[in-house]
Design a protein around this motif. Sequence first.
Motif, PDB file in Angstrom:
ATOM      1  N   PHE A   6       0.688  -1.460   0.075  1.00  0.00           N
ATOM      2  CA  PHE A   6       0.289  -0.235  -0.343  1.00  0.00           C
ATOM      3  C   PHE A   6       0.840   1.174   0.053  1.00  0.00           C
ATOM      4  O   PHE A   6       1.632   1.909   1.259  1.00  0.00           O
ATOM      5  CB  PHE A   6      -1.268  -0.310   1.222  1.00  0.00           C
ATOM      6  CG  PHE A   6      -1.615  -1.277   1.228  1.00  0.00           C
ATOM      7  CD1 PHE A   6      -2.297  -1.875   0.566  1.00  0.00           C
ATOM      8  CD2 PHE A   6      -1.324  -1.773   1.957  1.00  0.00           C
ATOM      9  CE1 PHE A   6      -3.719  -2.216   0.362  1.00  0.00           C
ATOM     10  CE2 PHE A   6      -2.302  -3.271   1.752  1.00  0.00           C
ATOM     11  CZ  PHE A   6      -2.951  -3.627   1.694  1.00  0.00           C
ATOM     12  N   PHE A   7       0.529   1.775  -1.484  1.00  0.00           N
ATOM     13  CA  PHE A   7       1.328   3.328  -1.290  1.00  0.00           C
ATOM     14  C   PHE A   7       1.649   3.881  -0.642  1.00  0.00           C
ATOM     15  O   PHE A   7       3.498   4.460  -0.151  1.00  0.00           O
ATOM     16  CB  PHE A   7       1.682   3.996  -2.735  1.00  0.00           C
ATOM     17  CG  PHE A   7       2.819   4.876  -2.757  1.00  0.00           C
ATOM     18  CD1 PHE A   7       4.652   3.974  -3.478  1.00  0.00           C
ATOM     19  CD2 PHE A   7       2.707   5.652  -2.806  1.00  0.00           C
ATOM     20  CE1 PHE A   7       5.078   4.816  -3.580  1.00  0.00           C
ATOM     21  CE2 PHE A   7       3.724   6.437  -3.968  1.00  0.00           C
ATOM     22  CZ  PHE A   7       4.226   6.834  -3.472  1.00  0.00           C
ATOM     23  N   PRO A   8       0.422   4.473   0.086  1.00  0.00           N
ATOM     24  CA  PRO A   8       0.717   5.767   0.680  1.00  0.00           C
ATOM     25  C   PRO A   8       1.491   5.414   2.484  1.00  0.00           C
ATOM     26  O   PRO A   8       2.003   6.761   3.006  1.00  0.00           O
ATOM     27  CB  PRO A   8      -1.133   5.952   0.882  1.00  0.00           C
ATOM     28  CG  PRO A   8      -1.964   5.780  -0.288  1.00  0.00           C
ATOM     29  CD  PRO A   8      -0.661   4.355  -0.264  1.00  0.00           C
ATOM     30  N   ILE A   9       1.133   4.040   2.923  1.00  0.00           N
ATOM     31  CA  ILE A   9       1.484   3.730   3.965  1.00  0.00           C
ATOM     32  C   ILE A   9       2.988   3.744   3.668  1.00  0.00           C
ATOM     33  O   ILE A   9       4.125   4.729   5.170  1.00  0.00           O
ATOM     34  CB  ILE A   9       1.681   2.381   4.005  1.00  0.00           C
ATOM     35  CG1 ILE A   9      -0.025   1.954   5.210  1.00  0.00           C
ATOM     36  CG2 ILE A   9       1.925   1.643   5.732  1.00  0.00           C
ATOM     37  CD1 ILE A   9      -0.035   0.828   4.694  1.00  0.00           C
ATOM     38  N   GLN A  10       3.889   4.126   2.426  1.00  0.00           N
ATOM     39  CA  GLN A  10       5.073   4.136   2.398  1.00  0.00           C
ATOM     40  C   GLN A  10       5.539   5.565   3.172  1.00  0.00           C
ATOM     41  O   GLN A  10       6.658   5.969   3.579  1.00  0.00           O
ATOM     42  CB  GLN A  10       5.979   3.497   1.182  1.00  0.00           C
ATOM     43  CG  GLN A  10       5.224   2.042   0.945  1.00  0.00           C
ATOM     44  CD  GLN A  10       6.523   1.887  -0.465  1.00  0.00           C
ATOM     45  OE1 GLN A  10       6.173   3.182  -1.286  1.00  0.00           O
ATOM     46  NE2 GLN A  10       6.130   0.689  -0.620  1.00  0.00           N
TER      47      GLN A  10
END
Length: 117
Positions: A6-10
Amino acid sequence: MAGAFFFPIQLIALFFARKRRFEADDWEKTHYEMQYRTMLIYMMISIILMGISAASMSVLGGKSQADMTRYMVFWSILTFVGYVPMAWLAIRSIRGLFLAGAKKSLLLPKSLTVWPQ
């Protein structure tokens, strides 16, 4: 580790580690430094691989079936290469979690090795 899927968590993890690597306790600073550098390099590699994939797809427009087959082999190899940084991220994150649970600081937080000490 959920950031690999999940990109936003990065992005949240990157900004959180960036802020906390100067404000935390001594043993925590090393972990935040390692996580910050790990996420930064993982994101850079991911962006480069996505750029290569997007550039090859833009070249594909209006090509024949034989050319498309050749590109499919290229994308398969690119996908396999993309798993290497994901494995590197997972190993470093799990090792960091174990050391953080024991409240041990890392000796070389700026190291990029797979197995931080």
